[in-house]
Design a protein around this motif. Structure first.
Motif, PDB file in Angstrom:
ATOM      1  N   ILE A  27      -4.816  -0.122   6.706  1.00 52.01           N
ATOM      2  CA  ILE A  27      -4.688   0.037   7.959  1.00 52.01           C
ATOM      3  C   ILE A  27      -5.697   1.609   7.730  1.00 52.01           C
ATOM      4  O   ILE A  27      -5.776   1.647   8.850  1.00 52.01           O
ATOM      5  CB  ILE A  27      -3.441   0.513   6.981  1.00 52.01           C
ATOM      6  CG1 ILE A  27      -2.390  -1.007   7.418  1.00 52.01           C
ATOM      7  CG2 ILE A  27      -2.754   1.828   7.932  1.00 52.01           C
ATOM      8  CD1 ILE A  27      -0.716  -0.418   7.133  1.00 52.01           C
ATOM      9  N   PRO A  28      -6.601   1.747   7.089  1.00 51.37           N
ATOM     10  CA  PRO A  28      -6.892   2.702   7.376  1.00 51.37           C
ATOM     11  C   PRO A  28      -8.449   2.403   8.573  1.00 51.37           C
ATOM     12  O   PRO A  28      -8.644   3.038   9.462  1.00 51.37           O
ATOM     13  CB  PRO A  28      -8.817   2.400   5.838  1.00 51.37           C
ATOM     14  CG  PRO A  28      -7.209   3.045   4.959  1.00 51.37           C
ATOM     15  CD  PRO A  28      -6.647   0.711   5.657  1.00 51.37           C
ATOM     16  N   VAL A  84      -0.159   0.559  -6.877  1.00 56.51           N
ATOM     17  CA  VAL A  84      -0.739  -0.463  -6.077  1.00 56.51           C
ATOM     18  C   VAL A  84      -1.569   0.761  -6.017  1.00 56.51           C
ATOM     19  O   VAL A  84      -1.692   1.563  -4.226  1.00 56.51           O
ATOM     20  CB  VAL A  84      -0.060  -0.858  -5.107  1.00 56.51           C
ATOM     21  CG1 VAL A  84      -0.976  -1.770  -4.377  1.00 56.51           C
ATOM     22  CG2 VAL A  84       0.927  -2.496  -5.550  1.00 56.51           C
ATOM     23  N   ASP A  85      -2.880   1.091  -5.861  1.00 54.41           N
ATOM     24  CA  ASP A  85      -3.732   2.347  -6.050  1.00 54.41           C
ATOM     25  C   ASP A  85      -5.157   0.869  -5.586  1.00 54.41           C
ATOM     26  O   ASP A  85      -5.734   0.411  -6.063  1.00 54.41           O
ATOM     27  CB  ASP A  85      -4.398   2.596  -7.635  1.00 54.41           C
ATOM     28  CG  ASP A  85      -5.279   3.831  -7.266  1.00 54.41           C
ATOM     29  OD1 ASP A  85      -5.464   4.305  -5.920  1.00 54.41           O
ATOM     30  OD2 ASP A  85      -5.235   4.414  -8.605  1.00 54.41           O
ATOM     31  N   GLU A  86      -5.270   1.654  -3.937  1.00 51.19           N
ATOM     32  CA  GLU A  86      -6.812   0.893  -3.576  1.00 51.19           C
ATOM     33  C   GLU A  86      -7.408   2.185  -3.188  1.00 51.19           C
ATOM     34  O   GLU A  86      -8.294   2.330  -1.918  1.00 51.19           O
ATOM     35  CB  GLU A  86      -6.611   0.003  -2.188  1.00 51.19           C
ATOM     36  CG  GLU A  86      -6.086  -1.660  -2.855  1.00 51.19           C
ATOM     37  CD  GLU A  86      -6.988  -1.691  -2.940  1.00 51.19           C
ATOM     38  OE1 GLU A  86      -8.043  -1.977  -2.957  1.00 51.19           O
ATOM     39  OE2 GLU A  86      -6.914  -2.614  -4.435  1.00 51.19           O
ATOM     40  N   GLY A  87      -7.318   3.591  -3.913  1.00 45.15           N
ATOM     41  CA  GLY A  87      -8.162   4.583  -3.687  1.00 45.15           C
ATOM     42  C   GLY A  87      -7.646   5.647  -2.788  1.00 45.15           C
ATOM     43  O   GLY A  87      -7.943   6.622  -2.307  1.00 45.15           O
ATOM     44  N   GLN A  88      -6.243   5.121  -2.214  1.00 45.48           N
ATOM     45  CA  GLN A  88      -5.867   5.982  -1.274  1.00 45.48           C
ATOM     46  C   GLN A  88      -4.892   7.295  -1.663  1.00 45.48           C
ATOM     47  O   GLN A  88      -4.685   7.365  -2.679  1.00 45.48           O
ATOM     48  CB  GLN A  88      -4.633   4.798  -0.577  1.00 45.48           C
ATOM     49  CG  GLN A  88      -3.168   5.678  -1.667  1.00 45.48           C
ATOM     50  CD  GLN A  88      -3.227   4.003  -2.471  1.00 45.48           C
ATOM     51  OE1 GLN A  88      -4.097   3.650  -3.165  1.00 45.48           O
ATOM     52  NE2 GLN A  88      -2.257   3.248  -3.773  1.00 45.48           N
ATOM     53  N   PRO A  89      -4.688   8.692  -0.841  1.00 46.71           N
ATOM     54  CA  PRO A  89      -4.797   9.568  -0.931  1.00 46.71           C
ATOM     55  C   PRO A  89      -3.160   9.847  -1.199  1.00 46.71           C
ATOM     56  O   PRO A  89      -2.415  11.186  -1.323  1.00 46.71           O
ATOM     57  CB  PRO A  89      -5.564  10.539  -0.269  1.00 46.71           C
ATOM     58  CG  PRO A  89      -4.977   9.554   1.598  1.00 46.71           C
ATOM     59  CD  PRO A  89      -5.454   8.379   1.054  1.00 46.71           C
ATOM     60  N   GLY A 113       1.835  10.158   4.579  1.00 47.15           N
ATOM     61  CA  GLY A 113       0.549  11.148   4.819  1.00 47.15           C
ATOM     62  C   GLY A 113      -0.086  11.902   2.716  1.00 47.15           C
ATOM     63  O   GLY A 113       0.458  10.778   2.364  1.00 47.15           O
ATOM     64  N   GLU A 114      -0.755  12.488   3.079  1.00 49.40           N
ATOM     65  CA  GLU A 114      -1.699  12.847   1.906  1.00 49.40           C
ATOM     66  C   GLU A 114      -0.710  12.945   0.825  1.00 49.40           C
ATOM     67  O   GLU A 114       0.198  14.178   1.878  1.00 49.40           O
ATOM     68  CB  GLU A 114      -2.959  14.152   1.693  1.00 49.40           C
ATOM     69  CG  GLU A 114      -3.642  14.087   0.599  1.00 49.40           C
ATOM     70  CD  GLU A 114      -4.576  14.854   1.004  1.00 49.40           C
ATOM     71  OE1 GLU A 114      -5.184  15.902   0.316  1.00 49.40           O
ATOM     72  OE2 GLU A 114      -4.700  15.592   2.094  1.00 49.40           O
ATOM     73  N   ASP A 115      -0.250  13.047  -0.054  1.00 48.80           N
ATOM     74  CA  ASP A 115       0.113  13.150  -0.693  1.00 48.80           C
ATOM     75  C   ASP A 115       1.908  12.460  -0.977  1.00 48.80           C
ATOM     76  O   ASP A 115       2.542  12.918  -1.936  1.00 48.80           O
ATOM     77  CB  ASP A 115       0.479  15.209  -1.433  1.00 48.80           C
ATOM     78  CG  ASP A 115      -1.186  15.088  -2.589  1.00 48.80           C
ATOM     79  OD1 ASP A 115      -1.444  14.233  -3.032  1.00 48.80           O
ATOM     80  OD2 ASP A 115      -1.105  16.338  -2.044  1.00 48.80           O
TER      81      ASP A 115
END
Length: 810
Positions: free
Chosen positions: A779-780, A595-600, A741-743
């Protein structure tokens, strides 16, 4: 040549493949009438086509099928040989047609002299009183043997015809006096008073001939004299879906006996009963056909009635403990790249492109309005109704539905079908009389031992798919050489040799990802670069090596890609087309689905429902390079409770952060289910030094079970150990994604493709993928507003850790 023979030749020349239609209950039917058939007098018959031999599970052999069902196309290219047992080609892709329809009419050119065939075809359009030469008659006989649609009987004085492909939709020319779908019997001295109702209509089978062409042994015919027959317009094995004109087959199940519902079936319109023992009370108007095994008879009758649709499709069967769903969708991607429409039959539903099918092969359409159609998410507390949605069956299609589904796919333009075939399906005869061109094995582990008892029985059941491959000119086996790891980490379940022996009658294509199998495998993954959002592979095949980048994620998908590539090689699809199909591959619904919405960070939804599957999913995601693996999962109610603690232990051992939440609680107490799961790691957590110093009460519970005065302390302790218990899955998913968090990688397991949650006995709309996407979008904004989401409860950053300002409940 008499008029009837020429009319029969005309119908043969114009015959089409089965055209399944959708009746009022979404059933694939071969263009049959809707009126209730009546008993008819005996019709003159001729000897039928060659019968099936062997066990009920066996489909027609290649030689028999050519005479009975369809035309087997002749493969082009060089003689087969080499490491695979046949020669696929040189180092580059060959421009050859990859998938050849088994019922391709053009194959007749390889079997019959062109001039004679052309004259025979032309003769069908001549006047009835034309005289045919011996060569033309021989060509017609050869056409008959090839198509199997009409059997001509020169020795029968009654000049009758016998319809072999009982499920076929026979198409006639506009000027055909017989009319569409009916072969007119022009007998001199016909019975006085005979009407159109007495004649065979389109798609209607005679009961006795149905048994004849299905080669079904009959113990006794009851209430049906030798000079009588019954017209049958459908087959049913569930009294609730019987339509007028059906023959009802009484299946003896584990919990129910179909014989007990025979009277209900007759009341619904069944005109005959297939049973294993005589049934009292049916009356003299309802024939009973007693057979040794109704379960064994069902697939033969269904294949005969629907014209053996799998013989007109390039059919790929995929078996194994895991990976079946993903591989079938990957095979479809490769076939799509080769411009071959491929249907899929599996646990995520029955589909052909954007068309969804009912379990009976009809095109699915919603029966009511979907009130949640335009909603971006569900709601807390399971408040969203579940109506107007495609409800994926929880059980595999049975032997009748398999034939109906393939007939429905043919009707909608499919040329191929990729089908999940579990060891349970094989053991229970659900795929009997399905003709597979390619059989693929994924892996074999101990996950399904509850169905078979031990590994040997499990392996033997799965190997049955390969034993059914008997035609080396057409059929292929694709076998995984990798050795699955057991729960203790040791390699075990090496089934490759066993499956290869089972498939000894046909060429075998092997594949592998493990280094020690590199020299042995025909298809080998030389490189696999895993990342959070894609996978790059280099795959070596007998016809060359290619690089590809696919959007599939996780180590488990590397082997699945190799399996699909090997299936493409087995079907002789050009290598560049296979590579195109690999790059176009999308995740199967709910199977390591990104599920990809451009999150890191990555969010992956998977169906893992067993300890071994959960471990495999977590380790697969970790190998993508994730900093932290955040696992969200639960266990279903009214199911095997013994695995719950083990699921908890696996999640605790292999994850960095764990959210234990609800799945389908059904009639069980959801809080009790959570407690059973937590039992798998509760003692370890409570023995941690930091926790022992702080904890004064059991805190691994949903906070709503904790006294209000202790809820702040509960959240503090769960934050310390990063083990959370939240009964509402709606909140658990959002809390996990907000904490990433990232990655990092968020892995949401247990429901996969399911778009509902079952509470009590009622379904409510709930889709992990929809919830994850909604959380990623919203959430962002919460975080940008100054809310700290790294712990629970959420609060203002300037008051983080105070327990105040909990916006998770807002």
């Amino acid at each position: 040549m008499d008029s009837l023979s020429v009319a029969s030749a005309r119908s043969l020349a114009g015959a089409a493949t089965t055209r399944a239609r959708c009746d009022t209950r979404g059933r694939a039917t071969p263009g049959i009438r809707t009126t209730v058939p009546v008993r008819v007098g005996t019709r003159a018959r001729v000897p039928g086509p060659p019968q099936w031999s062997g066990s009920a599970a066996a489909a027609p052999s290649s030689s028999t099928r050519a005479a009975t069902w369809s035309v087997l196309s002749v493969r082009g290219g060089s003689p087969l040989g080499g490491r695979l047992g046949f020669r696929i080609g040189g180092g580059a892709a060959r421009p050859v047609p990859a998938v050849r329809a088994k019922a391709d009419r053009r194959a007749k050119d390889d079997l019959i002299d062109d001039d004679i065939l052309r004259r025979a075809m032309d003769m069908a359009d001549d006047d009835f009183d034309d005289v045919a030469s011996e060569d033309e008659l021989r060509a017609l006989d050869m056409l008959d043997e090839t198509d199997g649609a009409i059997a001509l009987d020169d020795d029968n004085d009654d000049d009758a015809v016998s319809v072999a492909g009982l499920g076929d939709d026979y198409e006639f020319d506009d000027d055909d006096d017989a009319g569409a779908g009916a072969v007119e019997e022009e007998e001199e001295g016909g019975e006085e008073g005979e009407t159109e109702e007495d004649e065979m209509e389109e798609g209607v089978a005679l009961l006795r001939e149905l048994f004849e062409y299905g080669a079904v042994d009959v113990t006794e015919w009851i209430e049906l004299g030798e000079d009588e027959d019954v017209e049958v317009s459908g087959i049913a094995n569930d009294s609730r879906v019987v339509l007028g004109g059906d023959v009802y087959v009484c299946i003896v199940g584990e919990k129910m006996d179909g014989h007990d519902f025979a009277l209900d079936a007759v009341a619904a319109g069944a005109v005959a009963i297939v049973c294993e023992r005589p049934i009292d009370g049916l009356g003299v108007d309802v024939p009973q056909v007693v057979v040794p095994s109704a379960r064994a008879a069902l697939p033969r009758l269904a294949a005969a009635f629907y014209g053996n649709p799998s013989a007109s499709l390039t059919t790929v069967g995929v078996t194994g403990t895991s990976g079946k769903t993903t591989v079938t969708h990957m095979v479809r991607s490769i076939l799509d790249a080769n411009d071959v429409r491929c249907g899929v039959i599996g646990t995520t539903g029955y589909s052909l492109d954007d068309v969804r099918l009912t379990p009976h092969g009809g095109v699915w359409e919603p029966e009511e309005k979907d009130p949640t159609k335009d909603r971006a998410a569900t709601a807390p507390g399971w408040l969203a109704p579940y109506r107007g949605k495609y409800d994926v069956p929880t059980a595999s299609p049975d032997a009748l539905q398999c034939q109906q589904l393939m007939a429905g796919m043919l009707d909608n333009g499919a040329r191929a079908a990729a089908m999940e075939v579990s060891s349970r399906d094989l053991a229970r005869g659900r795929v009997d009389c399905c003709d597979f061109d390619v059989a693929v094995s994924t892996n074999l582990s101990g996950d399904h031992l509850d169905d078979h008892g031990d590994v040997a029985s499990h392996r033997n059941a799965a190997a049955e798919l390969f034993r059914r491959l008997t035609d080396p000119e057409r059929q292929r086996a694709v076998i995984n050489l990798d050795v699955s790891a057991s729960e203790d980490g040791e390699k075990s379940f090496d089934a490759a040799a066993y499956f290869s022996e089972a498939a000894s009658a046909v060429p075998v294509v092997t594949y592998a990802t493990q280094e020690d199998k590199a020299d042995e495998a025909d298809v080998f993954v030389e490189r696999a670069d895993l990342s959070l959002f894609e996978t790059a592979v280099t795959i070596r095949t007998p016809v060359g090596t290619f690089d590809a980048i696919t959007g599939l994620v996780g180590e488990v998908n590397v082997s699945n890609v190799a399996a699909a590539v090997a299936a493409g090689i087995a079907m002789e699809i050009p290598l560049d087309v296979i590579a195109e199909g690999v790059e176009a591959m999308e995740s199967a619904p709910g199977r390591m689905e990104l599920v990809d919405e451009g999150q890191p960070f990555s969010v992956v939804v998977d169906y893992a429902q067993t300890p071994e599957a959960l471990k495999r999913a977590i380790e697969s995601v970790r190998k993508t390079g994730a900093n932290n693996v955040i696992t969200v999962f639960g266990c279903g109610g009214d199911r095997d409770a013994s695995k719950r603690a083990e699921m908890g232990r696996v999640a605790d051992e292999y994850s960095d952060i764990v959210f234990v939440t609800n799945d389908n609680p059904r009639t069980e107490d959801p809080y009790k289910i959570l407690d059973d799961i937590v039992a798998g790691f509760r003692d370890r957590i409570y023995e941690l030094e930091a926790i022992k110093e702080e904890a004064l009460f059991p805190f691994l519970k949903d906070m709503y079970l904790i006294h209000p005065n202790a809820r702040h302390e509960t959240m503090k302790l769960q934050n310390m150990c990063r083990r959370y218990v939240i009964v509402d899955r709606f909140y658990a998913i959002r809390a996990a994604i907000a904490m990433a968090g990232e990655d990092d990688a968020v892995l949401i397991c247990g429901k996969g493709h399911e778009d509902y949650i079952v509470v009590g006995t009622k379904k409510h709309w709930f889709d992990d993928r929809v919830e994850a996407r909604d959380a990623l979008q919203k959430i962002p904004g919460v975080q940008e507003a100054g809310i700290d989401t790294s712990n629970l409860p959420w609060g203002r950053r300037d008051r983080a850790g105070s327990g105040a300002g909990n916006v998770l409940d807002a």
